[in-house]
Design a protein around this motif. Structure first.
Motif, PDB file in Angstrom:
ATOM      1  N   ALA A  42       0.842  -1.198   0.000  1.00  0.00           N
ATOM      2  CA  ALA A  42       0.000   0.000   0.000  1.00  0.00           C
ATOM      3  C   ALA A  42       0.871   1.239   0.000  1.00  0.00           C
ATOM      4  N   VAL A  43       0.342   2.284  -0.562  1.00  0.00           N
ATOM      5  CA  VAL A  43       0.933   3.603  -0.474  1.00  0.00           C
ATOM      6  C   VAL A  43      -0.092   4.462   0.248  1.00  0.00           C
ATOM      7  N   VAL A  44       0.343   5.131   1.290  1.00  0.00           N
ATOM      8  CA  VAL A  44      -0.545   5.996   2.076  1.00  0.00           C
ATOM      9  C   VAL A  44      -0.299   7.429   1.643  1.00  0.00           C
ATOM     10  N   MET A  45      -1.377   8.158   1.376  1.00  0.00           N
ATOM     11  CA  MET A  45      -1.252   9.534   0.930  1.00  0.00           C
ATOM     12  C   MET A  45      -2.203  10.429   1.718  1.00  0.00           C
ATOM     13  N   ARG A  46      -1.683  11.524   2.251  1.00  0.00           N
ATOM     14  CA  ARG A  46      -2.533  12.474   2.968  1.00  0.00           C
ATOM     15  C   ARG A  46      -3.299  13.330   1.966  1.00  0.00           C
ATOM     16  N   VAL A  47      -4.577  13.489   2.216  1.00  0.00           N
ATOM     17  CA  VAL A  47      -5.458  14.292   1.367  1.00  0.00           C
ATOM     18  C   VAL A  47      -6.368  15.127   2.258  1.00  0.00           C
ATOM     19  N   SER A  48      -6.911  16.196   1.694  1.00  0.00           N
ATOM     20  CA  SER A  48      -7.826  17.021   2.479  1.00  0.00           C
ATOM     21  C   SER A  48      -9.278  16.576   2.328  1.00  0.00           C
ATOM     22  N   ALA A  49      -9.573  15.897   1.231  1.00  0.00           N
ATOM     23  CA  ALA A  49     -10.935  15.422   0.974  1.00  0.00           C
ATOM     24  C   ALA A  49     -10.840  14.068   0.282  1.00  0.00           C
ATOM     25  N   ILE A  50     -11.197  13.016   0.987  1.00  0.00           N
ATOM     26  CA  ILE A  50     -11.048  11.666   0.445  1.00  0.00           C
ATOM     27  C   ILE A  50     -11.868  11.480  -0.832  1.00  0.00           C
ATOM     28  N   GLU A  75      -4.190  12.308   7.361  1.00  0.00           N
ATOM     29  CA  GLU A  75      -3.104  12.639   8.294  1.00  0.00           C
ATOM     30  C   GLU A  75      -1.716  12.502   7.681  1.00  0.00           C
ATOM     31  N   ASP A  76      -1.464  11.427   6.962  1.00  0.00           N
ATOM     32  CA  ASP A  76      -0.135  11.084   6.466  1.00  0.00           C
ATOM     33  C   ASP A  76       0.179  11.780   5.152  1.00  0.00           C
ATOM     34  N   ARG A  77       1.475  11.829   4.764  1.00  0.00           N
ATOM     35  CA  ARG A  77       1.886  12.404   3.484  1.00  0.00           C
ATOM     36  C   ARG A  77       2.916  11.491   2.824  1.00  0.00           C
ATOM     37  N   MET A  78       2.838  11.387   1.496  1.00  0.00           N
ATOM     38  CA  MET A  78       3.728  10.518   0.737  1.00  0.00           C
ATOM     39  C   MET A  78       3.845  11.059  -0.666  1.00  0.00           C
ATOM     40  N   HIS A  79       4.817  10.607  -1.436  1.00  0.00           N
ATOM     41  CA  HIS A  79       4.833  10.932  -2.871  1.00  0.00           C
ATOM     42  C   HIS A  79       5.002   9.663  -3.682  1.00  0.00           C
ATOM     43  N   LEU A  80       4.490   9.700  -4.884  1.00  0.00           N
ATOM     44  CA  LEU A  80       4.504   8.543  -5.769  1.00  0.00           C
ATOM     45  C   LEU A  80       5.442   8.772  -6.941  1.00  0.00           C
ATOM     46  N   ASP A  81       6.067   7.715  -7.401  1.00  0.00           N
ATOM     47  CA  ASP A  81       6.758   7.709  -8.682  1.00  0.00           C
ATOM     48  C   ASP A  81       5.934   6.848  -9.618  1.00  0.00           C
ATOM     49  N   LEU A  82       5.441   7.448 -10.697  1.00  0.00           N
ATOM     50  CA  LEU A  82       4.643   6.746 -11.692  1.00  0.00           C
ATOM     51  C   LEU A  82       5.520   6.536 -12.920  1.00  0.00           C
ATOM     52  N   ASP A 142      -0.983  16.714  -7.396  1.00  0.00           N
ATOM     53  CA  ASP A 142      -2.391  16.374  -7.569  1.00  0.00           C
ATOM     54  C   ASP A 142      -3.251  17.535  -7.067  1.00  0.00           C
ATOM     55  N   PRO A 143      -4.580  17.436  -7.147  1.00  0.00           N
ATOM     56  CA  PRO A 143      -5.425  18.561  -6.723  1.00  0.00           C
ATOM     57  C   PRO A 143      -5.246  18.980  -5.255  1.00  0.00           C
ATOM     58  N   ASP A 144      -4.699  18.118  -4.404  1.00  0.00           N
ATOM     59  CA  ASP A 144      -4.434  18.477  -3.005  1.00  0.00           C
ATOM     60  C   ASP A 144      -3.024  19.017  -2.803  1.00  0.00           C
ATOM     61  N   GLY A 145      -2.209  19.084  -3.845  1.00  0.00           N
ATOM     62  CA  GLY A 145      -0.841  19.559  -3.712  1.00  0.00           C
ATOM     63  C   GLY A 145       0.171  18.480  -3.400  1.00  0.00           C
ATOM     64  N   ASN A 146      -0.253  17.201  -3.369  1.00  0.00           N
ATOM     65  CA  ASN A 146       0.684  16.107  -3.165  1.00  0.00           C
ATOM     66  C   ASN A 146       1.573  15.975  -4.397  1.00  0.00           C
ATOM     67  N   LEU A 147       2.890  15.978  -4.178  1.00  0.00           N
ATOM     68  CA  LEU A 147       3.813  15.859  -5.285  1.00  0.00           C
ATOM     69  C   LEU A 147       3.931  14.415  -5.749  1.00  0.00           C
ATOM     70  N   PHE A 148       4.090  14.244  -7.058  1.00  0.00           N
ATOM     71  CA  PHE A 148       4.395  12.937  -7.612  1.00  0.00           C
ATOM     72  C   PHE A 148       5.181  13.141  -8.896  1.00  0.00           C
ATOM     73  N   CYS A 149       5.913  12.116  -9.287  1.00  0.00           N
ATOM     74  CA  CYS A 149       6.757  12.191 -10.472  1.00  0.00           C
ATOM     75  C   CYS A 149       6.251  11.227 -11.529  1.00  0.00           C
ATOM     76  N   VAL A 150       6.342  11.650 -12.779  1.00  0.00           N
ATOM     77  CA  VAL A 150       6.094  10.752 -13.901  1.00  0.00           C
ATOM     78  C   VAL A 150       7.462  10.522 -14.532  1.00  0.00           C
ATOM     79  N   ILE A 151       7.896   9.260 -14.524  1.00  0.00           N
ATOM     80  CA  ILE A 151       9.247   8.906 -14.929  1.00  0.00           C
ATOM     81  C   ILE A 151       9.213   8.123 -16.247  1.00  0.00           C
ATOM     82  N   ALA A 152      10.093   8.516 -17.166  1.00  0.00           N
ATOM     83  CA  ALA A 152      10.199   7.809 -18.454  1.00  0.00           C
ATOM     84  C   ALA A 152      11.103   6.601 -18.299  1.00  0.00           C
TER      85      ALA A 152
END
Length: 108
Positions: free
Chosen positions: A6-14, A53-60, A98-108
């Motif tokens: 699982a990846v846990v990501m903090r959001v303001s509105a589920i 509550e939690d915060r994370m970032h994803l690499d896609l 994302d719309p909540d400001g969570n950073l994520f990367c799109v990697i080639a």
């Protein structure tokens, strides 16, 4: 052997986050667990757990540079935004939020 379960990501509105991430990654809501998004058709894979509550970032990972460009534009059309970033020379990633400001990367 360990695997990413699982990846846990903090959001303001589920609900809003669920709509964005389910469309972005073709995930489905888990029955009776609106904060869990799972791969479709009961396929094995990583669960995305939305948390206020939690915060994370994803690499896609994209297939290649052409796919990366297509995916970045698709994600922006879904509500992501490009982030000002100090990219190193030859960077193979694009930083988005994302719309909540969570950073994520799109990697080639």
């Amino acid at each position: 052997m360990l695997r990413l379960g699982a990846v846990v990501m903090r959001v303001s509105a589920i609900d809003r986050a669920r709509a964005f991430w389910s469309a972005a990654l073709a995930l489905e809501g888990a029955p009776h667990q609106p904060a869990f998004l799972l791969p479709g058709d009961a396929a094995p894979g990583t669960r995305l757990h939305l948390d206020e509550e939690d915060r994370m970032h994803l690499d896609l990972w994209a297939d290649d540079e052409a796919d990366q460009r297509v995916q970045v534009e698709r994600l922006v059309s879904l509500g992501a935004r490009r982030v000002e970033w100090d990219y190193p020379e030859g960077a193979d990633f694009v930083v988005l939020a994302d719309p909540d400001g969570n950073l994520f990367c799109v990697i080639a």
